[in-house]
Scaffold this motif. Structure first.
Motif, PDB file in Angstrom:
ATOM      1  N   ASN A  41       0.873  -2.054  11.544  1.00  0.00           N
ATOM      2  CA  ASN A  41       0.290  -1.433  10.456  1.00  0.00           C
ATOM      3  C   ASN A  41      -1.196  -1.286  10.586  1.00  0.00           C
ATOM      4  O   ASN A  41      -1.830  -2.215  11.011  1.00  0.00           O
ATOM      5  CB  ASN A  41       0.606  -2.469   9.138  1.00  0.00           C
ATOM      6  CG  ASN A  41       0.090  -3.596   9.248  1.00  0.00           C
ATOM      7  OD1 ASN A  41       0.531  -4.237  10.295  1.00  0.00           O
ATOM      8  ND2 ASN A  41      -0.419  -4.362   8.188  1.00  0.00           N
ATOM      9  N   LEU A  75      -0.939  -5.791   4.938  1.00  0.00           N
ATOM     10  CA  LEU A  75       0.067  -5.832   3.785  1.00  0.00           C
ATOM     11  C   LEU A  75      -0.113  -6.909   2.945  1.00  0.00           C
ATOM     12  O   LEU A  75      -0.436  -8.018   3.475  1.00  0.00           O
ATOM     13  CB  LEU A  75       1.214  -5.982   4.777  1.00  0.00           C
ATOM     14  CG  LEU A  75       1.852  -5.079   5.927  1.00  0.00           C
ATOM     15  CD1 LEU A  75       2.704  -5.819   6.834  1.00  0.00           C
ATOM     16  CD2 LEU A  75       2.139  -3.795   5.196  1.00  0.00           C
ATOM     17  N   LEU A 135       7.973  -7.189   6.547  1.00  0.00           N
ATOM     18  CA  LEU A 135       7.872  -5.706   6.839  1.00  0.00           C
ATOM     19  C   LEU A 135       8.996  -5.119   7.908  1.00  0.00           C
ATOM     20  O   LEU A 135       9.807  -6.067   8.478  1.00  0.00           O
ATOM     21  CB  LEU A 135       6.602  -5.655   7.894  1.00  0.00           C
ATOM     22  CG  LEU A 135       6.486  -4.206   8.387  1.00  0.00           C
ATOM     23  CD1 LEU A 135       5.924  -3.261   7.337  1.00  0.00           C
ATOM     24  CD2 LEU A 135       5.383  -4.416   9.435  1.00  0.00           C
TER      25      LEU A 135
END
Length: 1647
Positions: free
Chosen positions: A1002, A1006, A1011
């Motif tokens: 990512n 987050l 995830l």
């Protein structure tokens, strides 16, 4: 609890500086109590504010305890402390004047108490005083800790003292001459003033002096102070020392404030969810010092959410209540937790702690218990006679000098018995070493209560085997039996459960017997009897109970209540004062009454005070003299009003009152009158009008259920009746105790191959629970069996006696005095097999690995690690952490970091040394045991982390692994750095790739801690790591995950969404790889779901369903399910806004597609001729509506149309009064329910409409006819079992005035009895129906409402059918053919109910129809149908058949007249024939002689009679049993062979006597007697005709004998006639005529 002693009050801020950990809870308890008592606080604060000098001296002296001097015996060190104490006490005595400064002290004291951690580095002088404090605390605890006295405020008032307890002090001169004040002498006795019982009374008297001395000591009275002078140097020393303390405390406050802020920040991060918080002890348990054989209780309260689970430990070992029955009592209710240890022994001295744990963490509090033992001398009787030293196993008052090994062999197992049977339990005991002269103590316990021998229980000890016998088992005997074998202070125990089932009921279906009958609240007027309800109700609900009583010494049982009572307590009245009674109880249901319960213990009808007096002082001792005193008679005093009147128990059947006697009552005894009135009125009525109540308690009966009453009581004595007491509050006559609700959450778990552990939760708002009954049933059988017959307490029970391999379900019901609750919901089925793997071999888990440090501070470190690769086949229950110091690379000894297993894979290790290097190892545990520890971790240094970035996340794991994706989960770092965490980065690489190939998944951080990673290549192995970031930057990466191969394993299943027919939306997950210990764990956004009110989770077998109660925006998210104890079986389903709309639309379509119909539109004619159109839908909601359409036009409810929609049943109808021609057409009903619609139509035209209208008109006429009396069933006939004809009809709408008239051929039939119309049936019985009864029958009903008639024709064919049925019934009633011999021949016959000519009779002999002749005749005599065979011959032998023809069927009866049957019948015929000839020709007196003749002297007597016989009989006479012949005076004549005469011309008194005529021939002899009585009189003799007393011929009694034997019978009764002469004559019969055979009372004829 107790207040803080006065010598500790001023110095609580010093306690934490030096106290031992074992005493921390004690001091904290004192501190909390001090804060709650303002008066004590003010005095202490005034002393504190007195001035620096007084404060310094008092603080230095605060820990010099007076009690230390009591144990020092003149030690100089303790003398110095005593002086310090005295000076501090002086400062305390002057504190009252400074009470206004209490607030300042209060604030300062609280702030000082927070710095307890910093006081560990106190000055040397303070450390020395700590030892004195500890010794003084022990001395203080020795005397006060176990007493139940509570010191209140400054006065230190104790609970009420025992009567006659005098205050006294130990003399200073005698006890402690070296000291200037007295100290209490603690004898070690338990001082328990509250709740005095009979057994405690003597102990209270002995300890009265001790209570008084301790009272004075606590208040400071009697404490003399002499050493008050202090030198200036000492004051300066204390002043300096106090300044150091003040400076140190100021510095520590700053450090403590910082620590608190950091701790709050840490907990804030850990508890992001505000609803969840870790456990916290509000009240901590305090330490105790007690004597042996006393009880002790540790109490604490804990807060936290979810509700923490509290576990108690002894020396860090969990306490097992089941292993020590009766020893430990653990209770938890409403956040209050307690551990009670009964009859403490020296071995109970230990450190105890309570551990509270929930999902947010675990916390423990500690307390110590010191059990002191009395010192005693050696029992000389136990030693050898010679002066020998003690052997290694000698006995002292403290027990044996060496430990014994006690083991059990041939142990008893779980036992099953039945009421009334004899049961035995036994164990062989092996004791090593075996010392012959010392016998072990053998004790038996039931449910932790010591068993004593009785008529129900017998105990034996043979020297090797201990046994217990239940001579007559009852359900009260059911429970856990424990055998305890003790050698001195060492003992071993063995336990086994005994089950006792109900005895077979005497009445099938009757309930089981009640149990545990006890007598409560006994007094002179009544006894309250209580019992427990049985588990078995016989299949019918128990209606109530009968209570029986029996006076001791008798065997007569009396029933105490007329009607059954449902409440399991009942006051029995009508007892005689002073007598003892026993009681029993019987249960009753509609099938009958149960067997009686076991009888109660005897109880005397006495007041408790009288009973205690008799028990403690049965009789006064004889003093050798009698002293008589006279007192002036006191003037009578009318007693005052009773006080404290209250209702202590109220049920539907009775109310129990209690009150206290008045203070004003004179010298004589008093009694009471109880009065009642309905609440709201003043209409007082006396309850006990006849006999006053003698006791201050009374049970009131005869109250109306549901009404409110008030009560009051008056006292009375010889002086009169006093004023009434204050009335009670209005009391409703109803059960105050409700039947409990059903228990919940029934959870069975495996135990052994034949048992299951069942747990449940207590029902809400349960009061006075007696226990629980558990029932089991084999799945699918529908038959429930009780698992226990004696209610068990607690919420856990082991159900024994189950079949291995079967699947069982369980249910539980709660019991209290009000009754039994409903059964709980049935549990999930469970297969009975061993708990560990269900018979599979399990092993301990492999070692955990990859140990990392998640956070480090100065004195603690947080570790993290990975789950073992092999968990051993069952779920891991926790982890154990060890650590060791590493100094200069050399590791030290391993130490345990946690005693109780931790469930998380992260743990904080406390009390480490700063800058010290440590190594760690972790071991995992499961049901099979603790596994091998991991390899030692790499060395970690314990130091304060000061980096700004966060620490590493931990517990990183992969789930939902598929061929192209997986889900990564992690937990936030323990160390967040200097600023909050703002997000996470996920890195990945292929397993074999180098470190530089890590790439971020990512780009932006987050916010969530999971995830889903996609784009994976199938078959490739990957590893992952996570990094946290804050404002300072990205922190350390987490430990790398295990390698994961991207693949979808065979058999992988996904979460499936489903919408059922009711519109319920659910997520479903199925797993076929489950182990016995596997569980489904549902999560939302990968956070476990716990008691979400919007969701419902249902798991059965290998399927689990998560249902949404009302799907909405709050339910959006990712829902995942993990199956534990599998190889990573998991799946998830995402519900976003678009998916939610789709599911809601589908749910609505499923829920309301169309309105389903049970039946289409139909029409029917009602009773009054109304026409009803109707249809029925399967289900209609409250918003459903209907439209009614006729020929495409909507019609509405009105005068012509009556419309109705029943939404509960789905019924839609329309009713029309009548049909007209214009009503021909099409009818339609239209339904609408939400979005769902439906309609149904019916076409009524042409012939269909005409037929319907005609039927409606006919039905209307019929309805009008039925408004009066009418026939439901027309007149008909039936033939009864007696072959009579019954005409019957069924009628309705009959009333008393209705008449019924029967007619035959238009002529009224007169009926003797009026019809009662029972069951609506009218009947006319015609007996012996025949052709004369043919005709037309009619019956008419009539009254003022109208009339109705019914006709039945019984002619021609109808009559023939009826007669055929009559004949058939007659033929069926025929008995079997029987054989009878007569004088003429042999007769075959059969009986019928009655005979009619229509029944045709035929006879068949040997299959040939018989032709009737004079020798072979047939006929009917009454009900007998016979065949007569005269003079039978051998040709008549054979098989005979009687044929009865009823018009359609031939009925046959058969008899075999051959062989023995014929021979016997023929022989009997010959005998009867000869007997008839002999009877016809034997000699006999036909008549003429009277029984008695009375005649006057001088008269003439003429008697004559006729005799008969063939051949002609011989005639002789007897007089007075002697032969008698004719002479001149008496002439005897026998003429023509039949005429006999007897004449006496002139009778005299000598002629009186009994005369007998004897006739005889070869066929027999007969004698006839006549008694002659001659009366002496003067006068002329006349001749008169003799006649009987009533002027009629007297029948002659004759005696008949055979030719071989004669028997005479004398007369005893005589009759005096009023006539002068009797001549008895009888007409001579024709010789050719057969003389009749007569049988008279005194005549016997033998042939």
């Amino acid at each position: 609890m107790m207040s803080l002693p006065f010598y500790q009050r001023h110095h609580e801020h010093y306690d934490r500086a030096y106290r031992h950990k074992a005493l921390s809870s004690t001091v904290s308890q004192y501190q909390k109590e001090t804060k709650s008592k303002s008066a004590v606080y003010a005095q202490g604060s005034a002393a504190y504010a007195r001035g620096s000098a007084a404060y310094r001296h008092s603080s230095a002296a605060g820990f010099s305890l007076d009690s230390s001097a009591a144990y020092s015996h003149g030690s100089s060190a303790y003398d110095l402390e005593s002086a310090a104490y005295s000076y501090g006490s002086a400062a305390y005595d002057h504190s009252a004047a400074q009470s206004k400064r209490s607030a300042a002290y209060s604030l300062d004291s609280e702030s000082l108490s927070t710095s307890s951690a910093a006081h560990s580095h106190a000055s040397e002088s303070i450390n020395k005083l700590a030892a004195a404090y500890r010794l003084g605390s022990e001395a203080y605890s020795l005397g006060l800790k176990n007493s139940n006295l509570m010191i209140e405020d400054q006065s230190y008032k104790m609970s009420p003292k025992a009567k006659r307890a005098k205050q006294s002090l130990i003399s200073e001169d005698k006890e402690n001459e070296a000291l200037d004040y007295s100290v209490p002498i603690f004898t070690g006795r338990a001082v328990n003033i509250s709740g005095i019982t009979d057994t405690e009374e003597e102990r209270i008297k002995e300890s009265a002096a001790y209570v008084a001395k301790r009272n004075l000591f606590a208040t400071g009275e009697g404490v003399s102070v002499s050493k008050v002078a202090k030198t200036t140097s000492e004051e300066q020393h204390h002043e300096k020392k106090s300044r150091k303390v003040a400076i140190r405390e100021s510095a520590e406050r700053v450090a403590m404030k910082k620590t608190l802020e950091e701790t709050q920040a840490f907990h804030k991060k850990l508890n992001q969810d505000k609803l969840l918080h870790a456990p916290e002890f509000i009240i901590e348990p305090r330490s105790h010092t007690i004597w042996e054989k006393e009880n002790v209780r540790f109490n604490c309260s804990v807060a936290g959410w979810p509700e923490p689970r509290v576990t108690w430990y002894k020396n860090n070992v969990p306490i097992d209540v089941q292993a020590h029955p009766g020893k430990y009592i653990i209770q938890s209710r409403y956040g209050l937790h307690s551990l009670e240890i009964t009859e403490c022994e020296f071995d109970d001295t230990a450190q105890y702690h309570a551990s509270a744990m929930n999902v947010k963490g675990e916390v423990s509090v500690y307390a110590s218990l010191v059990v002191k033992r009395y010192k005693g001398e050696i029992d000389a009787s136990l030693l050898h006679a010679r002066n020998l030293s003690l052997s290694p196993f000698a006995v002292t008052p403290h027990g044996y000098a060496s430990r014994f090994e006690i083991s059990f062999v041939d142990k008893f197992d779980v036992a099953f018995g039945r009421e009334g049977e004899t049961m035995s339990l036994g164990c062989t005991v092996v004791i090593n070493p075996d010392i012959k002269r010392f016998k072990p103590d053998i004790e038996w316990y039931r449910n932790g209560v010591l068993i004593t021998p009785s008529k129900w229980v017998q105990m034996q000890w043979s020297g090797e085997r201990a046994s217990l016998t239940l001579t007559h088992a009852n359900k009260e005997d059911e429970g856990l039996y424990t055998l305890r074998v003790a050698m001195g202070e060492y003992y071993e125990e063995y336990s086994g459960y005994v089950f006792v089932r109900d005895a077979d009921a005497e009445i099938p279906g009757a309930p089981g017997a009640p149990l545990d009958v006890q007598c409560l609240d006994a007094n002179k007027d009544y006894v309250i009897v209580s019992w427990k309800q049985p588990a078995v109700d016989g299949g019918n609900p128990i209606l109530g109970y009968f209570i029986d009583r029996c006076e001791v010494g008798t065997s007569h049982w009396t029933q105490c209540n007329e009607n059954p009572v449902k409440f399991a307590r009942f006051p029995v009245t009508g007892l005689i004062e002073g007598r003892s009674y026993i009681f029993r109880v019987r249960a009753v249901n509609k099938a009958g009454v149960s067997l009686p319960s076991r009888v109660s213990e005897p109880v005397a009808a006495l007041d408790p005070a009288d009973r205690a007096r008799l028990k403690s002082h049965p009789s006064a001792p004889w003093t050798g003299q009698i002293i008589v005193t006279e007192e002036e008679p006191a003037e009578g005093v009318v007693p005052g009003a009773p006080t404290d009147l209250q209702v202590i128990e109220a049920t539907k059947n009775y109310v129990v009152l209690s009150w206290k006697p008045p203070g004003q009552r004179g010298h004589e005894g008093i009694m009471y009158y109880v009065e009642k009135c309905v609440a709201g009125t003043e209409d007082w009525q006396r309850v006990n009008t006849e006999i006053p109540v003698k006791s201050p308690r009374f049970a009131v009966f005869d109250l109306s259920e549901g009404k409110s009453y008030c009560f009051r009581v008056r006292c009375c004595n010889s002086a009169g009746i006093g004023e009434p007491s204050e009335a009670t509050e209005a009391t409703v006559v109803d059960d105050k105790l409700d039947i409990p609700k059903a228990p919940g959450r029934i959870m069975p778990t495996r135990n052994t191959d034949t048992s299951v552990v069942v747990t449940w939760t207590e029902p809400p708002d349960a009061k006075e629970l007696v226990g629980y009954y558990i029932e089991s049933s084999v799945e699918g059988s529908g038959r429930w069996e009780p698992c226990n017959n004696n209610p068990v307490k607690g919420t856990r029970f082991i159900c024994h006696g189950l079949s291995n391999g079967e699947k069982y379900i369980f249910r539980v019901r709660a019991v209290n005095a009000a009754g039994l609750s409903e059964f709980s919901q049935e549990s999930e089925p469970i297969e009975v097999k061993a708990a560990i793997g269900g018979g599979l071999l399990h092993a301990a888990p492999s070692p955990p690995y990859d140990i990392v440090v998640l956070e480090s501070v100065r004195d603690s470190m947080v570790l993290g690690w990975k789950q073992p690769e092999a968990i051993g086949g069952t779920e891991i229950t926790g982890y154990y952490v060890n650590y060791r110091e590493v100094v200069d690379g050399v590791p030290g000894k391993w130490k345990e970091a946690n005693i109780k297993a931790v469930t998380e894979r992260a743990y904080r290790i406390q009390d480490l040394k700063e800058n010290m290097v440590y190594q760690f190892q972790v071991a995992a545990a499961n049901l099979a045991g603790v596994g091998t520890p991991s390899k030692p971790s790499k060395p970690f240094k314990c130091e304060e982390w000061t980096i700004a970035v966060p620490g590493p996340p931990h517990d990183v794991k992969c789930t939902e692994v598929r061929k192209d994706s997986l889900v990564l989960l992690w937990k936030e770092p323990v160390y967040s750095g200097r600023s909050p965490i703002v997000g996470y980065y996920v890195d990945m690489k292929e397993t074999e790739a180098k470190e530089e190939h890590w790439r971020s998944v990512n780009e932006k951080p987050l916010q969530k801690k999971f995830l889903k990673i996609g784009g994976l290549t199938q078959g490739v192995s990957y590893v992952f790591r996570v990094r946290a970031t804050n404002q300072a930057g990205v922190g350390k990466p987490s430990d790398v995950t295990d390698a994961v191969i991207a693949e979808t394993r065979p058999g992988t299943k996904e979460v499936v969404v489903d919408v059922d027919d009711n519109g319920v939306i659910s997520l479903n997950f199925e797993c076929d790889q489950m182990s016995p210990d596997s569980k489904f764990i549902w999560s939302k956004n990968y956070e476990p779901i716990e008691d979400d009110p919007r969701l419902n989770i249902d798991t059965k077998g290998g399927k689990s369903k998560l249902s949404f109660k009302d799907l909405g925006e709050d339910d959006l998210g990712i829902y995942s399910c993990i199956v534990t104890d599998t190889d990573g079986v998991s799946s998830s389903y995402t519900i976003n806004e678009e998916e939610m709309k789709r599911l809601l639309a589908l749910s609505h379509e499923r829920q309301f597609p169309t309105v389903p119909l049970i039946s289409e539109l139909a029409v029917e004619i009602l009773e009054k001729g109304e026409v009803r159109f109707w249809l029925q839908a399967e289900k209609l909601s409250g918003n459903a509506k209907a439209n009614f359409v006729f020929n495409d036009k909507e019609i509405f409810n009105g005068e012509k149309y009556k419309m109705k929609v029943d939404r509960n049943t789905g019924l839609v109808e329309m009713i029309m009064d009548k049909l007209e021609e214009k009503d021909e057409g099409t009818y339609t009903f239209q339904l609408q329910d939400g979005k769902a619609t439906n309609q149904s139509s019916l076409v009524l035209i042409g012939d269909v409409f005409k037929k319907l209208r005609d039927e409606a008109d006919f039905q209307k006429k019929e309805w009008h006819r039925k408004q009066g009396p009418h026939f439901v069933d027309k007149l008909g006939w039936e033939v009864t079992d007696e072959c009579n004809v019954m005409l019957k009809c069924k009628v309705a709408n009959i009333k008393k005035e209705t008449h019924i008239v029967w007619y035959k051929d238009d002529r009224e039939i007169m009926v003797d009895e009026e019809h009662d119309f029972k069951d609506g049936v009218c009947t006319l019985l015609i007996s012996e129906f025949s052709k004369k009864d043919a005709g037309t029958y009619e019956v008419i009903l009539k009254d003022d409402r109208g009339k109705d008639s019914s006709e039945l024709k019984l002619k021609d064919t109808a009559f023939a059918d009826l007669m055929n049925e009559v004949c058939r019934r007659i033929a069926l009633s025929a008995t079997d053919l029987k054989i009878q011999s007569t004088a003429e021949g042999i007769r075959l016959y059969s009986y019928v109910t009655y005979y009619v000519e229509d029944l045709r009779v035929g006879w068949v002999h040997n299959d040939t129809q018989i032709k009737f002749t004079d020798r072979m005749r047939t006929g009917v005599t009454g009900e007998q149908i016979w065949l007569q065979i005269n003079e039978p011959t051998p040709q008549d032998k054979g098989r005979y058949i009687m044929e009865l023809f009823d018009g359609s069927t031939t009925h046959k009866k058969t008899v075999d007249l051959s062989g023995q049957a014929f021979d016997e019948a023929f022989a009997e015929f010959q005998r009867l024939k000869q007997a008839a000839i002999a009877e016809k020709n034997r000699a006999r007196v036909l008549g003429g002689l009277p029984d008695v003749v009375t005649i006057q002297e001088g008269k003439a007597l003429n008697l004559s009679c006729t005799v008969w016989g063939d051949p002609t009989p011989e005639v002789s006479w007897l007089k007075n049993e002697k032969s008698f012949v004719s002479d001149a005076n008496c002439i005897l004549k026998f003429e023509s062979g039949k005429n006999v005469s007897f004449s006496i011309s002139t009778v005299s008194t000598q002629d009186s006597g009994k005369y007998s005529i004897v006739v005889k021939n070869k066929y027999g002899t007969e004698t006839s007697d006549v008694t002659v009585i001659v009366m002496p009189v003067s006068g002329q003799t006349d001749t008169a005709q003799g006649h009987s007393q009533n002027n009629k011929t007297v029948s002659k009694k004759k005696k008949a004998t055979t030719a071989n034997k004669q028997k005479e019978v004398g007369k005893k009764d005589f009759i005096k006639p009023h006539i002068e002469e009797i001549t008895a004559t009888e007409e001579t019969p024709d010789p050719n005529e057969m003389p009749p055979v007569e049988t008279e009372k005194d005549t016997k004829s033998n042939q």
